[in-house]
Design a protein around this motif. Structure first.
Motif, short mmCIF file in Angstrom:
data_model
loop_
_atom_site.label_atom_id
_atom_site.label_comp_id
_atom_site.label_asym_id
_atom_site.label_seq_id
_atom_site.Cartn_x
_atom_site.Cartn_y
_atom_site.Cartn_z
N HIS A 123 0.82 -1.21 0.00
CA HIS A 123 0.00 0.00 0.00
C HIS A 123 0.86 1.27 0.00
O HIS A 123 1.87 1.35 0.69
CB HIS A 123 -0.91 0.02 1.24
N CYS A 124 0.43 2.24 -0.77
CA CYS A 124 1.10 3.54 -0.81
C CYS A 124 0.70 4.34 0.42
O CYS A 124 -0.49 4.56 0.65
CB CYS A 124 0.71 4.29 -2.09
N ASN A 125 1.69 4.76 1.20
CA ASN A 125 1.39 5.49 2.43
C ASN A 125 1.06 6.95 2.17
O ASN A 125 0.79 7.71 3.10
CB ASN A 125 2.56 5.39 3.42
N ILE A 126 1.07 7.35 0.89
CA ILE A 126 0.75 8.73 0.54
C ILE A 126 -0.71 8.86 0.09
O ILE A 126 -1.46 9.70 0.57
CB ILE A 126 1.69 9.26 -0.55
N CYS A 127 -1.13 7.98 -0.82
CA CYS A 127 -2.49 8.08 -1.36
C CYS A 127 -3.35 6.86 -1.05
O CYS A 127 -4.55 6.87 -1.29
CB CYS A 127 -2.47 8.30 -2.87
N GLY A 128 -2.74 5.79 -0.50
CA GLY A 128 -3.50 4.62 -0.12
C GLY A 128 -3.72 3.59 -1.20
O GLY A 128 -4.28 2.52 -0.96
N LYS A 129 -3.26 3.85 -2.43
CA LYS A 129 -3.44 2.90 -3.53
C LYS A 129 -2.66 1.62 -3.24
O LYS A 129 -1.59 1.67 -2.63
CB LYS A 129 -2.97 3.52 -4.84
N SER A 130 -3.22 0.48 -3.67
CA SER A 130 -2.61 -0.82 -3.36
C SER A 130 -2.08 -1.52 -4.61
O SER A 130 -2.59 -1.30 -5.72
CB SER A 130 -3.65 -1.73 -2.68
N GLU A 149 2.54 -6.19 -6.24
CA GLU A 149 3.98 -6.38 -6.12
C GLU A 149 4.65 -5.13 -5.58
O GLU A 149 4.24 -4.01 -5.90
CB GLU A 149 4.59 -6.74 -7.48
N ASN A 150 5.69 -5.33 -4.77
CA ASN A 150 6.38 -4.20 -4.17
C ASN A 150 7.06 -3.33 -5.22
O ASN A 150 7.15 -2.11 -5.07
CB ASN A 150 7.43 -4.72 -3.17
N SER A 151 7.53 -3.96 -6.33
CA SER A 151 8.19 -3.19 -7.38
C SER A 151 7.22 -2.21 -8.04
O SER A 151 7.60 -1.10 -8.42
CB SER A 151 8.76 -4.14 -8.44
N LYS A 170 5.28 5.26 -6.49
CA LYS A 170 5.66 6.34 -5.58
C LYS A 170 6.41 7.46 -6.28
O LYS A 170 6.45 8.59 -5.79
CB LYS A 170 6.49 5.79 -4.41
N HIS A 171 7.02 7.15 -7.44
CA HIS A 171 7.71 8.20 -8.19
C HIS A 171 6.73 9.29 -8.63
O HIS A 171 7.11 10.44 -8.85
CB HIS A 171 8.39 7.61 -9.42
N ILE A 172 5.45 8.91 -8.76
CA ILE A 172 4.42 9.89 -9.14
C ILE A 172 4.35 11.00 -8.09
O ILE A 172 4.17 12.17 -8.40
CB ILE A 172 3.04 9.21 -9.29
N THR A 186 -11.10 -6.64 -6.51
CA THR A 186 -10.45 -6.30 -5.24
C THR A 186 -11.33 -5.50 -4.29
O THR A 186 -11.07 -5.45 -3.10
CB THR A 186 -9.19 -5.46 -5.51
N GLY A 187 -12.39 -4.87 -4.83
CA GLY A 187 -13.22 -4.00 -4.00
C GLY A 187 -12.53 -2.70 -3.66
O GLY A 187 -12.99 -1.94 -2.80
N GLU A 188 -11.42 -2.42 -4.34
CA GLU A 188 -10.63 -1.23 -4.04
C GLU A 188 -11.35 0.04 -4.45
O GLU A 188 -11.96 0.13 -5.51
CB GLU A 188 -9.29 -1.31 -4.78
N LYS A 189 -11.29 1.02 -3.58
CA LYS A 189 -11.83 2.35 -3.86
C LYS A 189 -10.72 3.35 -3.56
O LYS A 189 -10.62 3.87 -2.45
CB LYS A 189 -13.08 2.62 -3.04
N ALA A 190 -9.91 3.59 -4.58
CA ALA A 190 -8.67 4.34 -4.37
C ALA A 190 -8.84 5.85 -4.42
O ALA A 190 -7.91 6.58 -4.11
CB ALA A 190 -7.64 3.91 -5.41
N TYR A 191 -10.01 6.33 -4.84
CA TYR A 191 -10.20 7.77 -5.00
C TYR A 191 -11.08 8.30 -3.86
O TYR A 191 -12.24 7.92 -3.73
CB TYR A 191 -10.82 8.06 -6.36
#
Length: 210
Positions: A46-53, A56-58, A64-66, A152-157
């Motif tokens: 998970h991105c600790n800045i925006c929460g997107k999942s 893979e770690n790569s 995160k470069h974004i 995934t049920g992800e709600k990234a926004y």
């Protein structure tokens, strides 16, 4: 006899790790672990800045470069910054309304060539964007992104006003108009305004009815 679960060297050509779902084999257990996530839809990073999942770690590191990369190209109209000049050029067109890329099939115009390319897939029926979880294909990459969220049920926004979350950025944009009361879609006949394009289309039919 060698233990098939323990290859001597990663580059020996031996692939002793098998996926129980599809039978695909891998030379290292870590590669199998990453592959299995394409079946399960698991995204443990998970991105600790925006929460997107991400699965893979790569991919997380690349994402995160974004947030961290230099954005040296600035829009003189709204001040928004970009890391590439091409992105800035495409963004400026949203202010000017310029759409220099035209579809030679239906005549529809776009502000970016990449948008035109994706649009043409709708005419040709080509679906180059495939879901690595279920195999379903799509003409637009944005449709694939939205589809993956159904696995995934992800709600990234997330709405920064009320905290409500959405699976598509376009849904978040529409939602925010509840707070801002913005109504960007205007009827050319009577001037009435609407927050959603669909509502405008429904309204226009009132004027066109015989």
């Amino acid at each position: 006899m060698n233990d098939l679960r323990k290859p001597n060297k990663p580059d020996s050509g031996e692939r002793p790790y098998y996926c129980d779902n599809c039978g695909k084999s891998f030379s290292q257990s870590s590669h199998l672990t990453s592959h299995v996530r394409t079946h399960t839809g698991e995204k443990p990073f998970h991105c600790n800045i925006c929460g997107k999942s991400f699965s893979e770690n790569s991919n997380l590191a690349r994402h995160k470069h974004i947030h961290t990369r230099d954005k040296t190209y600035h829009c003189d109209v709204c001040g928004k910054s970009f890391s590439r000049s091409g992105s800035l050029t495409g963004h400026i067109d949203t202010h000017t309304g310029e759409k220099p890329f035209h579809c030679n099939i239906c005549g529809k115009s776009f502000s970016r060539n990449s948008q035109l390319t994706s649009h043409k897939f709708l005419h040709t029926g080509e679906k180059p964007y495939q879901c690595d979880i279920c195999g379903k294909s799509f003409s637009l990459n944005s449709d694939l992104t939205h589809h993956k969220h159904t696995h995934t049920g992800e709600k990234a926004y997330h709405c920064n006003i009320c905290g409500k979350s959405f699976s598509r950025n376009s849904d978040l944009t529409i939602h925010k108009r509840i707070h801002t009361r913005e109504k960007p879609y205007h009827c050319d006949v009577c001037g009435k305004s609407f927050s959603q394009k669909g509502h405008l289309c429904t309204h226009v039919s009132i004027h066109t009815q015989v």
